[in-house]
Design a protein around this motif. Sequence first.
Motif, PDB file in Angstrom:
ATOM      1  N   UNK A  57      57.955  97.219  39.696  1.00 17.12           N
ATOM      2  CA  UNK A  57      58.694  96.560  40.767  1.00 17.12           C
ATOM      3  C   UNK A  57      59.063  95.138  40.347  1.00 17.12           C
ATOM      4  N   UNK A  58      60.360  94.820  40.397  1.00 18.57           N
ATOM      5  CA  UNK A  58      60.838  93.468  40.082  1.00 18.57           C
ATOM      6  C   UNK A  58      61.323  92.751  41.331  1.00 18.57           C
ATOM      7  N   UNK A  59      61.484  93.496  42.423  1.00 17.65           N
ATOM      8  CA  UNK A  59      61.875  92.913  43.699  1.00 17.65           C
ATOM      9  C   UNK A  59      61.378  93.801  44.831  1.00 17.65           C
ATOM     10  N   UNK A  91      52.286  97.018  40.882  1.00 17.49           N
ATOM     11  CA  UNK A  91      53.217  97.557  41.870  1.00 17.49           C
ATOM     12  C   UNK A  91      54.187  98.475  41.136  1.00 17.49           C
ATOM     13  N   UNK A  92      53.916  99.771  41.198  1.00 15.15           N
ATOM     14  CA  UNK A  92      54.733 100.724  40.443  1.00 15.15           C
ATOM     15  C   UNK A  92      55.309 101.826  41.326  1.00 15.15           C
ATOM     16  N   UNK A  93      55.107 101.717  42.624  1.00 13.33           N
ATOM     17  CA  UNK A  93      55.621 102.745  43.526  1.00 13.33           C
ATOM     18  C   UNK A  93      56.765 102.221  44.365  1.00 13.33           C
ATOM     19  N   UNK A  94      56.706 102.469  45.648  1.00  7.82           N
ATOM     20  CA  UNK A  94      57.752 102.011  46.548  1.00  7.82           C
ATOM     21  C   UNK A  94      57.742 100.487  46.633  1.00  7.82           C
ATOM     22  N   UNK A 144      51.030  94.436  53.991  1.00  9.43           N
ATOM     23  CA  UNK A 144      51.973  95.375  53.375  1.00  9.43           C
ATOM     24  C   UNK A 144      51.934  95.365  51.852  1.00  9.43           C
ATOM     25  N   UNK A 145      51.738  94.185  51.247  1.00  2.71           N
ATOM     26  CA  UNK A 145      51.693  94.111  49.785  1.00  2.71           C
ATOM     27  C   UNK A 145      50.468  94.830  49.229  1.00  2.71           C
ATOM     28  N   UNK A 146      49.328  94.693  49.893  1.00  2.00           N
ATOM     29  CA  UNK A 146      48.121  95.410  49.468  1.00  2.00           C
ATOM     30  C   UNK A 146      48.314  96.913  49.599  1.00  2.00           C
ATOM     31  N   UNK A 147      49.051  97.333  50.607  1.00  2.00           N
ATOM     32  CA  UNK A 147      49.326  98.759  50.814  1.00  2.00           C
ATOM     33  C   UNK A 147      50.237  99.305  49.726  1.00  2.00           C
TER      34      UNK A 147
END
Length: 315
Positions: A10-12, A169-172, A184-187
Amino acid sequence: SGSGSYTESVSEFILLGFPCSREIQIVLFTVFSIIYLLTLMGNGAIICAVWWDQHLHTPMYILLGNFAFLEIWYVNSTVSNTLINFLSETKAISFIGCFLQLYFFFSMGSTECFFLSAMAFDRYFAICRPLHYATIMTGPHCFNLVISCWVCGFLWYLVPVILISQMPFCGSNIIDHFVCDSGPLLTLSCAPAPMSRLTSYTLSSLIILLSFLFILISYALVLLAVFRLPSASSQHKAFSTCGSHLAVVLLFYGTIMVMHVSPGSSHSTLMPKIMTLFYAMVTPLFNPLIYSLGDKEMKNALWKFLEMFTMSLKV
């Protein structure tokens, strides 16, 4: 990642904000813009009044002026980007931008807790220890108190922000919020991070509960001292100077406790948005109104400043 799909890295992030039709987005943009401008004007007026009126160069009003300055930046840390997102098609925020917003948003909130505690401390000594107040709340001591509030506030949540930013962060990359919040970021992390979650929750709860407890104890002692005052006019004056501060305290802490202390606060997707909206936008809007209506000296200073400002426009 701009489409909100799954990516390798994730870049953004995509801030969903308030998903609704384009027409309603424009309406919300207009309402939020009005609240934003009124908040800047109200808190800016308090800063100018404290700066301009020599009678307000006392510890209580110096703390209030710093508090108003803090509120301006507190609103700017979230609302400015929210306004942009209302008009944006992508609603994207960069990885670095997201964590900068997270840091400043929580740092401003922590600093607000410290300033509200410092203001309660000031009122306690002014009413309960009036003979020692002049020697305790001197200019240098007041300056040190103000600097301590800013420094401690900006250091308090630094470690959780660093820990969360180091998570994978490699998913949604979709955040169902209008700000980059820790929950939300932890999720969104694709690896369990119990230490980051525990650190974030513990530090958030500590600053909220400890400062709130300190304020409650301070004002309990203030109330006891007020009831011992001989005349009704003295009691009324003491209540008027403390009443506005207590109203702001209850308004601010009532919402952040639901968000950051209540164990089940993260299960709903709508409630965090409403609560964050309340303490990030509504509270800074009402604070100048509460202080100006509840404090006679501040009200007089604001009227004098307004008269001076209108006269300068006519020249």
